[in-house]
Design a protein around this motif. Structure first.
Motif, short mmCIF file in Angstrom:
data_model
loop_
_atom_site.label_atom_id
_atom_site.label_comp_id
_atom_site.label_asym_id
_atom_site.label_seq_id
_atom_site.Cartn_x
_atom_site.Cartn_y
_atom_site.Cartn_z
N THR A 133 -12.30 -0.02 1.54
CA THR A 133 -11.79 0.11 0.17
C THR A 133 -10.52 0.95 0.09
N LEU A 134 -10.58 2.17 0.57
CA LEU A 134 -9.43 3.06 0.44
C LEU A 134 -8.23 2.55 1.21
N GLU A 135 -8.46 1.96 2.37
CA GLU A 135 -7.36 1.42 3.16
C GLU A 135 -6.65 0.29 2.41
N ILE A 136 -7.44 -0.60 1.80
CA ILE A 136 -6.86 -1.70 1.03
C ILE A 136 -6.08 -1.18 -0.16
N ILE A 137 -6.71 -0.28 -0.91
CA ILE A 137 -6.07 0.26 -2.11
C ILE A 137 -4.76 0.96 -1.77
N GLU A 138 -4.76 1.76 -0.71
CA GLU A 138 -3.55 2.47 -0.33
C GLU A 138 -2.47 1.50 0.16
N ASN A 139 -2.86 0.57 1.00
CA ASN A 139 -1.88 -0.39 1.54
C ASN A 139 -1.26 -1.23 0.44
N TRP A 140 -2.09 -1.72 -0.48
CA TRP A 140 -1.58 -2.57 -1.55
C TRP A 140 -0.77 -1.76 -2.56
N SER A 141 -1.16 -0.52 -2.76
CA SER A 141 -0.43 0.33 -3.70
C SER A 141 0.94 0.72 -3.16
N ASP A 142 1.05 0.80 -1.85
CA ASP A 142 2.30 1.22 -1.23
C ASP A 142 3.33 0.10 -1.12
N THR A 143 2.96 -1.11 -1.49
CA THR A 143 3.92 -2.21 -1.46
C THR A 143 4.77 -2.17 -2.73
N SER A 144 5.78 -3.06 -2.78
CA SER A 144 6.62 -3.15 -3.97
C SER A 144 6.15 -4.27 -4.89
N ASP A 145 5.04 -4.90 -4.55
CA ASP A 145 4.56 -6.06 -5.30
C ASP A 145 3.61 -5.62 -6.42
N PHE A 146 4.05 -5.77 -7.67
CA PHE A 146 3.21 -5.27 -8.77
C PHE A 146 1.97 -6.12 -8.99
N TRP A 147 1.94 -7.34 -8.46
CA TRP A 147 0.72 -8.14 -8.57
C TRP A 147 -0.38 -7.56 -7.68
N LEU A 148 -0.01 -7.01 -6.54
CA LEU A 148 -0.98 -6.31 -5.70
C LEU A 148 -1.42 -5.03 -6.40
N HIS A 149 -0.48 -4.35 -7.04
CA HIS A 149 -0.83 -3.15 -7.80
C HIS A 149 -1.84 -3.49 -8.90
N ARG A 150 -1.55 -4.58 -9.64
CA ARG A 150 -2.46 -5.01 -10.71
C ARG A 150 -3.85 -5.30 -10.14
N SER A 151 -3.87 -5.92 -8.97
CA SER A 151 -5.15 -6.25 -8.34
C SER A 151 -5.99 -5.01 -8.06
N THR A 152 -5.33 -3.92 -7.67
CA THR A 152 -6.09 -2.69 -7.38
C THR A 152 -6.65 -2.05 -8.65
N LEU A 153 -6.08 -2.42 -9.80
CA LEU A 153 -6.56 -1.88 -11.07
C LEU A 153 -7.70 -2.69 -11.67
N ILE A 154 -7.76 -3.98 -11.34
CA ILE A 154 -8.74 -4.84 -12.02
C ILE A 154 -9.83 -5.40 -11.11
N PHE A 155 -9.80 -5.10 -9.83
CA PHE A 155 -10.79 -5.73 -8.95
C PHE A 155 -12.21 -5.29 -9.27
N GLN A 156 -12.37 -4.17 -9.98
CA GLN A 156 -13.71 -3.67 -10.30
C GLN A 156 -14.25 -4.18 -11.64
N LEU A 157 -13.58 -5.09 -12.29
CA LEU A 157 -13.97 -5.52 -13.63
C LEU A 157 -15.43 -5.95 -13.74
N LYS A 158 -15.95 -6.58 -12.70
CA LYS A 158 -17.33 -7.07 -12.75
C LYS A 158 -18.34 -6.07 -12.19
N TYR A 159 -17.87 -4.89 -11.80
CA TYR A 159 -18.78 -3.91 -11.23
C TYR A 159 -19.62 -3.21 -12.30
N LYS A 160 -19.13 -3.21 -13.54
CA LYS A 160 -19.84 -2.56 -14.65
C LYS A 160 -20.17 -1.10 -14.30
N GLN A 161 -21.45 -0.73 -14.41
CA GLN A 161 -21.82 0.67 -14.18
C GLN A 161 -21.64 1.13 -12.74
#
Length: 225
Positions: A133-161
Motif C-alpha cells: 500500500t504505502l509503496e504504491i501510494i508514494e510512487n504514484w504520488s511522486d509522479t506528475s500524473d494527476f490521474w494517478l494522484h486522483r487514484s490514490t485519493l479514491i481507491f478506498q471508496l468501497k472500503y467504508k468503515q
C-alpha cells in the motif's frame, strides 16, 4: 486477439447511433470519438462477448487483449476493457498486474475510466497485497500524473468503515493545494463518502486541512454545516 476485437466492433456497429455518438463525445468533452452505443446495450454486448472469449487465455494473453481494446479509437472499447479487467477473479490478481494497471490509467485518461479502475481493480489489488500500500501510494504520488494522484485519493471508496483514515488524511494534505478540478473533486468525493458513516471525522478533517471551494462543498454535501 485481433479477431476478438473485430467481433466486438461488429457487435457495436449493429447498435451504434451516429447522433448518439455526437452527444456522447460532447458529454465527454470530445476526448475520444464514440460509436454511439449507450451504457445498457453496451453492457449487454460486453456480457455476450465475454462468453465467447477462450476459457484458457493466459496471463499475457489477457493483458494483450486489454491493450488491443485500449488502442481502439472509439471510447466504447476502453469501457469494455475496464469492465473486463474489473470482472477478473479477485483471488487471481497478481503483483505484476500493477504495472499494466498503471499504464492504462495513464493512457487515454479521463474520469470515466480512471475512477472505475481505481475504485475496483486498484482497490482489490491493495486488499490482496496490503503490504504494498504505502509503496504504491508514494510512487504514484511522486509522479506528475494527476490521474494517478486522483487514484490514490479514491481507491478506498468501497472500503467504508475499513477506510484507512490516516492514509486518506495524509493524501488530502499532500494534494489539497493542487487546484486541478479532478483533484479537488476527488478530495471532496472521498470525504463525502465517509460523511455517511463518520460525519464528525469529516467535519474535523475539513477544518484541520482548511479546505475551501469545491473540496469543501463536496465534503459537506450530505452534512448540515
Amino acid at each position: 486477439m485481433i479477431e476478438l476485437v473485430e467481433d466486438l466492433r461488429k457487435r457495436f456497429q449493429v447498435l451504434g447511433d451516429k447522433n448518439q455518438a455526437v452527444k456522447m463525445a460532447a458529454y465527454m468533452k470530445n476526448i475520444a470519438p464514440f460509436l454511439g452505443v449507450s451504457s445498457v446495450p453496451r453492457k449487454t454486448i460486453f456480457r455476450e462477448w465475454k462468453e465467447t472469449l477462450p476459457k484458457d487465455l493466459s496471463y499475457d494473453e489477457r493483458w494483450e487483449l486489454v491493450f488491443l481494446l485500449w488502442e481502439q479509437e472509439e471510447r466504447e472499447f476502453q469501457y469494455v476493457a475496464v469492465d473486463w479487467v474489473n470482472s477478473w477473479n479477485k483471488k487471481k490478481i497478481q503483483k505484476e498486474d500493477l504495472k499494466n494497471l498503471q499504464l492504462i490509467i495513464k493512457s487515454k485518461s479521463w474520469w470515466d475510466t480512471v475512477d472505475l479502475l481505481a475504485s475496483n481493480f486498484l482497490s482489490n489489488f491493495i486488499i490482496k497485497f496490503p503490504e504494498l500500500t504505502l509503496e504504491i501510494i508514494e510512487n504514484w504520488s511522486d509522479t506528475s500524473d494527476f490521474w494517478l494522484h486522483r487514484s490514490t485519493l479514491i481507491f478506498q471508496l468501497k472500503y467504508k468503515q475499513k477506510t484507512n483514515l490516516v492514509l486518506l488524511s495524509n493524501q488530502i494534505s499532500r494534494f489539497k493545494s493542487n487546484k486541478e478540478f479532478f483533484i479537488q473533486k476527488a478530495i471532496g468525493w472521498a470525504l463525502r463518502d465517509i460523511s455517511k458513516w463518520n460525519p464528525v471525522w469529516v467535519k474535523n478533517e475539513v477544518e484541520k486541512q482548511e479546505l475551501i471551494g469545491l473540496a469543501k462543498r463536496e465534503a459537506y454535501k450530505y452534512l448540515s454545516c
